[in-house]
Design an enzyme around this catalytic site. Structure first.
Site, mmCIF file in Angstrom:
data_model
loop_
_atom_site.group_PDB
_atom_site.id
_atom_site.type_symbol
_atom_site.label_atom_id
_atom_site.label_comp_id
_atom_site.label_asym_id
_atom_site.label_seq_id
_atom_site.Cartn_x
_atom_site.Cartn_y
_atom_site.Cartn_z
ATOM 1 N N PRO A 1 0.706 -1.171 -0.017
ATOM 2 C CA PRO A 1 0.104 -0.044 -0.138
ATOM 3 C C PRO A 1 0.778 1.194 -0.013
ATOM 4 O O PRO A 1 2.101 1.396 0.592
ATOM 5 C CB PRO A 1 -0.838 -0.183 1.473
ATOM 6 C CG PRO A 1 -0.258 -1.137 1.998
ATOM 7 C CD PRO A 1 0.530 -1.978 0.978
ATOM 8 N N ASN A 2 0.439 2.089 -0.645
ATOM 9 C CA ASN A 2 0.749 3.479 -1.000
ATOM 10 C C ASN A 2 2.352 3.528 -1.696
ATOM 11 O O ASN A 2 2.691 4.775 -1.999
ATOM 12 C CB ASN A 2 1.088 4.351 0.493
ATOM 13 C CG ASN A 2 -0.201 4.442 1.049
ATOM 14 O OD1 ASN A 2 -1.181 5.122 0.303
ATOM 15 N ND2 ASN A 2 -0.454 3.996 2.354
ATOM 16 N N ARG B 1 5.548 12.233 -3.443
ATOM 17 C CA ARG B 1 5.326 12.700 -2.222
ATOM 18 C C ARG B 1 6.259 12.285 -1.320
ATOM 19 O O ARG B 1 6.827 11.065 -1.556
ATOM 20 C CB ARG B 1 3.894 12.602 -1.632
ATOM 21 C CG ARG B 1 2.793 13.051 -2.321
ATOM 22 C CD ARG B 1 1.341 12.930 -1.683
ATOM 23 N NE ARG B 1 0.592 12.713 -2.890
ATOM 24 C CZ ARG B 1 -0.458 12.193 -2.875
ATOM 25 N NH1 ARG B 1 -0.895 11.443 -1.462
ATOM 26 N NH2 ARG B 1 -1.255 11.761 -3.876
ATOM 27 N N TYR C 1 11.394 8.676 1.141
ATOM 28 C CA TYR C 1 11.328 7.830 0.171
ATOM 29 C C TYR C 1 11.936 7.990 -1.234
ATOM 30 O O TYR C 1 11.898 7.360 -2.209
ATOM 31 C CB TYR C 1 9.887 7.290 -0.131
ATOM 32 C CG TYR C 1 9.026 6.842 1.019
ATOM 33 C CD1 TYR C 1 9.299 5.793 1.503
ATOM 34 C CD2 TYR C 1 8.142 7.593 1.593
ATOM 35 C CE1 TYR C 1 8.810 5.352 2.936
ATOM 36 C CE2 TYR C 1 7.496 6.971 2.720
ATOM 37 C CZ TYR C 1 7.721 5.968 3.330
ATOM 38 O OH TYR C 1 7.102 5.519 4.473
ATOM 39 N N ASN D 1 8.219 -5.478 -0.486
ATOM 40 C CA ASN D 1 7.808 -4.532 0.554
ATOM 41 C C ASN D 1 6.351 -4.407 0.539
ATOM 42 O O ASN D 1 5.789 -3.738 -0.242
ATOM 43 C CB ASN D 1 8.639 -3.192 -0.182
ATOM 44 C CG ASN D 1 8.413 -2.277 0.774
ATOM 45 O OD1 ASN D 1 7.826 -2.119 1.728
ATOM 46 N ND2 ASN D 1 9.133 -1.074 0.491
ATOM 47 N N ALA E 1 2.929 -0.771 4.877
ATOM 48 C CA ALA E 1 2.411 -0.633 6.069
ATOM 49 C C ALA E 1 1.935 -2.098 6.677
ATOM 50 O O ALA E 1 1.902 -2.463 7.806
ATOM 51 C CB ALA E 1 1.309 0.211 6.428
ATOM 52 N N GLU F 1 12.796 -9.452 1.922
ATOM 53 C CA GLU F 1 12.047 -8.555 2.291
ATOM 54 C C GLU F 1 12.756 -7.124 2.262
ATOM 55 O O GLU F 1 14.140 -7.133 2.456
ATOM 56 C CB GLU F 1 11.626 -8.605 4.097
ATOM 57 C CG GLU F 1 10.810 -7.273 4.612
ATOM 58 C CD GLU F 1 10.524 -7.576 6.128
ATOM 59 O OE1 GLU F 1 11.080 -8.775 6.618
ATOM 60 O OE2 GLU F 1 10.000 -6.532 6.580
ATOM 61 N N HIS G 1 12.807 -2.876 2.827
ATOM 62 C CA HIS G 1 12.343 -1.487 3.179
ATOM 63 C C HIS G 1 13.137 -0.281 2.735
ATOM 64 O O HIS G 1 14.190 -0.497 2.913
ATOM 65 C CB HIS G 1 11.977 -1.359 4.741
ATOM 66 C CG HIS G 1 10.970 -2.345 5.281
ATOM 67 N ND1 HIS G 1 9.603 -2.240 4.741
ATOM 68 C CD2 HIS G 1 11.363 -3.558 5.854
ATOM 69 C CE1 HIS G 1 8.884 -3.454 5.184
ATOM 70 N NE2 HIS G 1 9.789 -4.245 5.874
ATOM 71 N N SER H 1 12.802 2.906 3.714
ATOM 72 C CA SER H 1 13.480 3.580 4.854
ATOM 73 C C SER H 1 13.944 2.817 5.909
ATOM 74 O O SER H 1 13.751 1.431 5.902
ATOM 75 C CB SER H 1 12.144 4.732 5.363
ATOM 76 O OG SER H 1 11.248 3.685 5.725
ATOM 77 N N ARG I 1 12.599 4.910 12.914
ATOM 78 C CA ARG I 1 11.150 5.626 12.701
ATOM 79 C C ARG I 1 10.222 5.458 13.857
ATOM 80 O O ARG I 1 10.910 4.971 14.982
ATOM 81 C CB ARG I 1 10.425 5.301 11.445
ATOM 82 C CG ARG I 1 11.549 5.643 10.221
ATOM 83 C CD ARG I 1 10.812 5.477 8.838
ATOM 84 N NE ARG I 1 9.616 6.420 8.755
ATOM 85 C CZ ARG I 1 8.653 5.952 7.496
ATOM 86 N NH1 ARG I 1 9.069 4.985 6.847
ATOM 87 N NH2 ARG I 1 7.754 6.855 7.608
HETATM 88 O O1 CA2 Z 1 10.503 1.960 4.044
HETATM 89 C C1 CA2 Z 1 9.670 1.484 3.513
HETATM 90 O O2 CA2 Z 1 9.894 0.683 2.588
HETATM 91 C C2 CA2 Z 1 8.337 1.001 4.101
HETATM 92 O O3 CA2 Z 1 7.752 -0.237 3.773
HETATM 93 C C3 CA2 Z 1 7.180 2.119 3.415
HETATM 94 C C4 CA2 Z 1 5.705 2.002 4.053
HETATM 95 C C5 CA2 Z 1 5.807 2.135 5.412
HETATM 96 O O4 CA2 Z 1 4.362 2.048 6.013
HETATM 97 C C6 CA2 Z 1 6.672 1.067 6.162
HETATM 98 O O5 CA2 Z 1 6.609 1.379 7.508
HETATM 99 C C7 CA2 Z 1 8.040 1.127 5.718
HETATM 100 C C8 CA2 Z 1 5.043 3.331 3.389
HETATM 101 C C9 CA2 Z 1 4.898 3.349 2.059
HETATM 102 C C10 CA2 Z 1 4.430 4.767 1.641
HETATM 103 O O6 CA2 Z 1 5.040 5.199 0.394
HETATM 104 C C11 CA2 Z 1 4.812 6.540 0.201
HETATM 105 C C12 CA2 Z 1 5.543 6.847 -0.850
HETATM 106 C C13 CA2 Z 1 5.620 8.163 -1.419
HETATM 107 C C14 CA2 Z 1 4.717 9.061 -0.668
HETATM 108 C C15 CA2 Z 1 4.001 8.533 0.318
HETATM 109 C C16 CA2 Z 1 3.760 7.348 0.834
#
Ligand code: CA2
Length: 141
Positions: free
Chosen positions: A10-11, A18, A23, A73, A76, A97, A99, A101, A106
């Site tokens: 997701p996202n 953004r 990211y 990945n 959330a 897996e 990530h 970030s 965090r």
């Molecule tokens: O660091 C990562 O790859 C995460 O999997 C990214 C997830 C976050 O919930 C994990 O804790 C760590 C969130 C992805 C959201 O991605 C966005 C990218 C650009 C703008 C907004 C959100």
């Protein structure tokens, strides 16, 4: 040539649009075509992104039959999904897996992953480059 599937949760479709301070500013489509070039002689890369937990689980189940490795990945869902844990636990192929970030730097709710215990390795906090290291590791396994 190995078939390797990259799944983003997701996202992650918003990458490059953004929150660039977390990211980065590259879209996944553009990074994916770099990856295809890098691995053109060793892997056929496939990509799937969904904001839906059920769709991700369906794709994991399908990939057990026709993929040689999986990079995931789960966004959330990493921190919440016993269902994705179970789907991965049932697969024999190598799984990594990723990530983008450093989840340990965090909020504390991001520190636990339901997926790490059922993956062969983890790449965390290396930006989009992490997907490249994960594919390299799958090719080695
Ligand atoms: O660091 C990562 O790859 C995460 O999997 C990214 C997830 C976050 O919930 C994990 O804790 C760590 C969130 C992805 C959201 O991605 C966005 C990218 C650009 C703008 C907004 C959100």
């Amino acid at each position: 040539m190995k078939n390797i599937l990259i799944i983003n949760g997701p996202n992650l479709n918003l990458l490059g649009t953004r929150q660039p301070h977390i990211y980065g500013s590259t879209t996944f489509a553009s990074y994916f075509s770099e990856l295809e070039t890098i691995f053109s002689e060793s892997a056929i890369l496939h990509y799937f992104q969904s904001n839906s937990e059920g769709a991700i689980i369906d794709k994991i189940q399908e990939s057990a039959a026709d993929m040689d490795g999986l990079v995931i990945n789960a966004g959330a869902y990493t921190h919440t999904s016993v269902a994705i844990h179970d789907a991965l636990a049932n697969m024999e192929i190598p799984k990594m897996e990723v990530h983008i970030s450093n989840i340990h730097k965090r909020e504390s709710f991001r520190h636990h992953s339901y997926l790490s215990s059922v993956c062969d390795g983890i790449v965390i906090g290396m930006g989009l480059k992490g997907y490249k290291w994960a594919v390299m590791q799958i090719l080695d396994l």
